[in-house]
Design an enzyme around this catalytic site. Sequence first.
Site, PDB file in Angstrom:
ATOM      1  N   MET A   1      38.443   4.270  26.819  1.00 35.67           N
ATOM      2  CA  MET A   1      37.703   4.071  27.608  1.00 35.67           C
ATOM      3  C   MET A   1      37.468   3.331  28.200  1.00 35.67           C
ATOM      4  O   MET A   1      37.816   2.792  29.329  1.00 35.67           O
ATOM      5  CB  MET A   1      35.679   4.324  26.691  1.00 35.67           C
ATOM      6  CG  MET A   1      35.778   5.522  26.117  1.00 35.67           C
ATOM      7  SD  MET A   1      34.952   5.374  25.147  1.00 35.67           S
ATOM      8  CE  MET A   1      33.332   4.941  25.940  1.00 35.67           C
ATOM      9  N   CYS A   2      36.688   1.750  28.728  1.00 30.57           N
ATOM     10  CA  CYS A   2      37.414   0.854  29.297  1.00 30.57           C
ATOM     11  C   CYS A   2      38.296  -0.336  29.155  1.00 30.57           C
ATOM     12  O   CYS A   2      38.650  -0.262  30.492  1.00 30.57           O
ATOM     13  CB  CYS A   2      35.846  -0.425  28.799  1.00 30.57           C
ATOM     14  SG  CYS A   2      34.237  -0.334  29.483  1.00 30.57           S
TER      15      CYS A   2
END
Length: 192
Positions: free
Chosen positions: A120-121
Amino acid sequence: MTETPLPVQALIVVDVQEAGVTGARAVPAAGVLLDRTTGLLDRARRAGAVVVHLQNDGDPGAGDEPHTPGWALHLPVAAGPTESVIRKTHDDGFADTDLGALLTEAGVESLAVCGVMSEMCVQATARTALRLGYRVVLPHDAHATQDVPAAPGIAEAVPAAVVSRVAAWAISADADVTTPAADVRFEAPPGV
């Protein structure tokens, strides 16, 4: 993997917040992640590299909801002109933040990315850095995530280590994703 990796000029520490690395909601490899990230931080600081801690502002009720215990950064931030905290509300650390401007002002051309969550990030921030023309190093042992639970009738559970590996593999054509954290070297960028 490069035999002697070129030094990088910045370290981006993505969302190493209490909710992701302590307690029942911690990523399975939290201890390894914290050890590797601490080593990266120590070397980056000694070299005078830019250090940016990204801090996610989660939604109300989330483990990283602002100003709750889980939102706090786990690792201390060193006071000084080359280290800062940037809060974010998107997976991508560049989206709607001053990260790009900060790196440009310092003359950064290369960076290492570590932290949580791999798919994700961490991946979103690394992808944007690549798109913006930075040389990106993603140490394979300095990002982590959660296990993906089984989807009955569709797929078995996927261990966190496999999810992290796949997230790194997805950008491996453009970034150095096989360098262990211990091999990452740093240097000060020209604008510091």
